[in-house]
Design an enzyme around this catalytic site. Structure first.
Site, PDB file in Angstrom:
ATOM      1  N   THR A 104       1.314  -7.375   3.128  1.00 51.37           N
ATOM      2  CA  THR A 104       0.913  -6.023   2.739  1.00 51.37           C
ATOM      3  C   THR A 104       1.076  -5.780   1.242  1.00 51.37           C
ATOM      4  OG1 THR A 104       1.725  -3.738   2.789  1.00 51.37           O
ATOM      5  CG2 THR A 104       3.214  -5.377   3.591  1.00 51.37           C
ATOM      6  N   GLU A 139       2.476  -3.330   0.092  1.00 50.13           N
ATOM      7  CA  GLU A 139       3.821  -2.774  -0.119  1.00 50.13           C
ATOM      8  C   GLU A 139       4.746  -3.803  -0.751  1.00 50.13           C
ATOM      9  OE1 GLU A 139       5.823   0.262   0.687  1.00 50.13           O
ATOM     10  OE2 GLU A 139       3.803   0.926   0.237  1.00 50.13           O
ATOM     11  N   TYR A 158      10.752  -1.722   4.441  1.00 47.93           N
ATOM     12  CA  TYR A 158       9.563  -2.325   5.034  1.00 47.93           C
ATOM     13  C   TYR A 158       8.984  -3.404   4.111  1.00 47.93           C
ATOM     14  CZ  TYR A 158       4.627  -2.741   6.265  1.00 47.93           C
ATOM     15  OH  TYR A 158       3.384  -3.232   6.563  1.00 47.93           O
ATOM     16  N   LYS A 169       8.614  -7.480   4.665  1.00 47.00           N
ATOM     17  CA  LYS A 169       7.321  -8.179   4.630  1.00 47.00           C
ATOM     18  C   LYS A 169       7.329  -9.312   3.600  1.00 47.00           C
ATOM     19  CE  LYS A 169       4.684  -6.357   7.806  1.00 47.00           C
ATOM     20  NZ  LYS A 169       3.872  -7.126   8.767  1.00 47.00           N
TER      21      LYS A 169
HETATM   22  O1  G4F Z   1      -0.111   6.556   4.848  1.00 40.71           O
HETATM   23  P1  G4F Z   1       1.203   6.123   4.374  1.00 40.71           P
HETATM   24  O2  G4F Z   1       2.365   6.446   5.244  1.00 40.71           O
HETATM   25  O3  G4F Z   1       1.056   4.580   4.089  1.00 40.71           O
HETATM   26  P2  G4F Z   1       1.867   3.539   3.166  1.00 40.71           P
HETATM   27  O4  G4F Z   1       3.272   3.964   2.984  1.00 40.71           O
HETATM   28  O5  G4F Z   1       1.066   3.323   1.930  1.00 40.71           O
HETATM   29  O6  G4F Z   1       1.845   2.238   4.074  1.00 40.71           O
HETATM   30  C1  G4F Z   1       0.690   1.815   4.770  1.00 40.71           C
HETATM   31  O7  G4F Z   1      -0.036   0.893   3.995  1.00 40.71           O
HETATM   32  C2  G4F Z   1       0.664  -0.324   3.727  1.00 40.71           C
HETATM   33  C3  G4F Z   1      -0.264  -1.195   2.889  1.00 40.71           C
HETATM   34  O8  G4F Z   1       0.020  -0.975   1.529  1.00 40.71           O
HETATM   35  C4  G4F Z   1       1.056  -0.995   5.025  1.00 40.71           C
HETATM   36  F1  G4F Z   1       1.719  -2.126   4.767  1.00 40.71           F
HETATM   37  C5  G4F Z   1       1.918  -0.055   5.831  1.00 40.71           C
HETATM   38  O9  G4F Z   1       2.252  -0.656   7.076  1.00 40.71           O
HETATM   39  C6  G4F Z   1       1.126   1.208   6.082  1.00 40.71           C
HETATM   40  O10 G4F Z   1       0.000   0.887   6.859  1.00 40.71           O
HETATM   41  O11 G4F Z   1       1.502   6.762   2.920  1.00 40.71           O
HETATM   42  C7  G4F Z   1       0.587   6.648   1.861  1.00 40.71           C
HETATM   43  C8  G4F Z   1       1.058   7.496   0.695  1.00 40.71           C
HETATM   44  C9  G4F Z   1       2.517   7.262   0.290  1.00 40.71           C
HETATM   45  O12 G4F Z   1       2.590   7.189  -1.110  1.00 40.71           O
HETATM   46  C10 G4F Z   1       3.252   8.501   0.773  1.00 40.71           C
HETATM   47  O13 G4F Z   1       4.388   8.877   0.001  1.00 40.71           O
HETATM   48  O14 G4F Z   1       0.977   8.864   1.071  1.00 40.71           O
HETATM   49  C11 G4F Z   1       2.141   9.536   0.602  1.00 40.71           C
HETATM   50  N1  G4F Z   1       2.354  10.738   1.407  1.00 40.71           N
HETATM   51  C12 G4F Z   1       2.368  12.009   0.917  1.00 40.71           C
HETATM   52  N2  G4F Z   1       2.641  12.880   1.910  1.00 40.71           N
HETATM   53  C13 G4F Z   1       2.621  10.784   2.728  1.00 40.71           C
HETATM   54  C14 G4F Z   1       2.798  12.136   3.045  1.00 40.71           C
HETATM   55  N3  G4F Z   1       2.689   9.816   3.653  1.00 40.71           N
HETATM   56  C15 G4F Z   1       2.947  10.182   4.940  1.00 40.71           C
HETATM   57  N4  G4F Z   1       2.986   9.223   5.890  1.00 40.71           N
HETATM   58  N5  G4F Z   1       3.148  11.496   5.288  1.00 40.71           N
HETATM   59  C16 G4F Z   1       3.092  12.525   4.376  1.00 40.71           C
HETATM   60  O15 G4F Z   1       3.302  13.693   4.690  1.00 40.71           O
END
Ligand code: G4F
Length: 335
Positions: free
Chosen positions: A128, A130, A152, A156
């Site tokens: 990933t 990440e 995480y 990975k």
């Molecule tokens: O959608 P996210 O939770 O995905 P994240 O953390 O980027 O991880 C996903 O992608 C990775 C690949 O780079 C995978 F490896 C991993 O398994 C997963 O599929 O968050 C995306 C972004 C982050 O920066 C987070 O801080 O959105 C920001 N965000 C802002 N508000 C939020 C929120 N994320 C989540 N989940 N919920 C919020 O309320």
């Protein structure tokens, strides 16, 4: 003879798309699922219910070497796609130990059991973006140094190194895909894209007044899961095992995603999205954008969905889901 593939994490977003893709190529598709999932098919198999009569499921846990060895010693798989993981980044801050255990030991047991029972089986590891964490350069490619910032991401990196080590030490055909964020209507509700599209639909339907989110300025390279599973398969068809970045090469903020999703419903996100510190992460990966030139030139892979296509498709799917259910989509308190 059709090729036989095993998918761990077959009930997830990527697993279900990959199973469809391999079936379309004439593969015999097998999936590894937890025993508890077999006992609760209605809830656990939502994404693969349309495939159940065409695939074979095996009960085993990636954290149990004996259960994996049992499956591998009885089935002559040609390819194994190891997608099962604790993959929700925010959860990894709350329970780093479980994330490490599932993601590191799970990968190690998979590799060890394959080596002992089916060393000729090709292996794909779900790496990933990440792993890049506090990024060292823009865009990130296969040669960019890792600096993970989340439990995480750390787990990975360990899985990635184990995979490389089995390739180099034991000569096994082991590849890692370094996949950037990939989405679609099968995304779980806690990830930000689905949280936004489902939340926007709730606001549109008058079921919620607002949507609470964390960092709106985080940047991600968002592609579509259906495109990305094609790259996974292509990696295992190459003459030599290797690692590949899979990304669109475009980066967008969470704010831009909100803007498009709400606009799709004729709404202004600024009237409904509220920033809540609860959803901030202790350490954030601020900006990701991938350089997939290697996958483009060696695998002949390229994404077919644009950023706007993905947002539109997800909003449309959540609207359709809402019309089928009374309380349609996930709660907005999910992080
Ligand atoms: O959608 P996210 O939770 O995905 P994240 O953390 O980027 O991880 C996903 O992608 C990775 C690949 O780079 C995978 F490896 C991993 O398994 C997963 O599929 O968050 C995306 C972004 C982050 O920066 C987070 O801080 O959105 C920001 N965000 C802002 N508000 C939020 C929120 N994320 C989540 N989940 N919920 C919020 O309320």
């Amino acid at each position: 003879m059709p090729k036989k593939a095993l998918i761990t994490g077959i009930t997830g977003q990527d697993g279900s798309h990959l199973a469809e893709h391999l079936l379309s190529l004439g593969y015999e598709v097998h999936g590894l699922v937890r025993r508890v999932a077999l006992e609760d098919p209605q809830h656990r198999f939502g994404r693969i219910s349309h495939l159940l009569d065409r695939i074979t499921l095996h009960a085993a846990g990636v954290e149990s070497y004996p259960s994996l060895f049992h499956v591998f010693s009885r089935n002559d798989f040609d390819e194994c796609y190891h997608l099962a993981a604790q993959s929700f980044v925010a959860e990894s801050f709350d329970d780093g130990f479980s994330t490490m255990s599932t993601n590191i030991n799970g990968t190690h047991y998979m590799l060890a059991a394959l080596r002992d029972a089916r060393p000729a089986c090709k292996f794909y590891f779900a790496g990933t973006s990440e792993m890049f964490g506090k990024v060292k350069e823009m865009p990130q490619s296969e040669t960019t140094a890792f600096h993970p910032r989340t439990p995480y991401g750390i787990s990975k990196v360990a899985g990635f190194e184990l995979t490389r080590n089995y390739r180099e030490e034991f000569g096994m055909f082991c590849c890692s895909g370094i996949l950037f964020n990939h989405e679609g209507p099968r995304r779980a509700f806690e990830y930000v894209t689905r949280k936004i599209t489902s939340g926007a639909v709730r606001v549109y339907l008058g079921q919620a007044a607002e949507l609470r989110l964390g960092n709106l300025d985080a940047r991600r390279d968002w592609g579509h899961a259906a495109d990305y599973v094609v790259a996974m398969h292509l990696m295992l068809q190459q003459p030599k095992p290797d690692d590949y970045v899979v990304a669109t090469g475009e980066t967008h903020t969470v704010r831009e995603f909100c803007e498009l999703a709400f606009a799709e419903l004729g709404l202004n996100y600024q009237d409904h999205v509220k920033v809540d510190p609860l959803f901030y992460r202790p350490t954030e990966v601020e900006a990701l954008v991938g350089d997939a030139s290697k996958a483009r030139s060696l695998l002949g892979w390229r994404p077919s969905y644009t950023f706007a296509d993905i947002v539109k498709e997800m909003v449309k799917a959540d609207l359709a889901l809402a019309s089928r259910k009374a309380d349609p989509v996930g709660g907005s308190s999910l992080r």
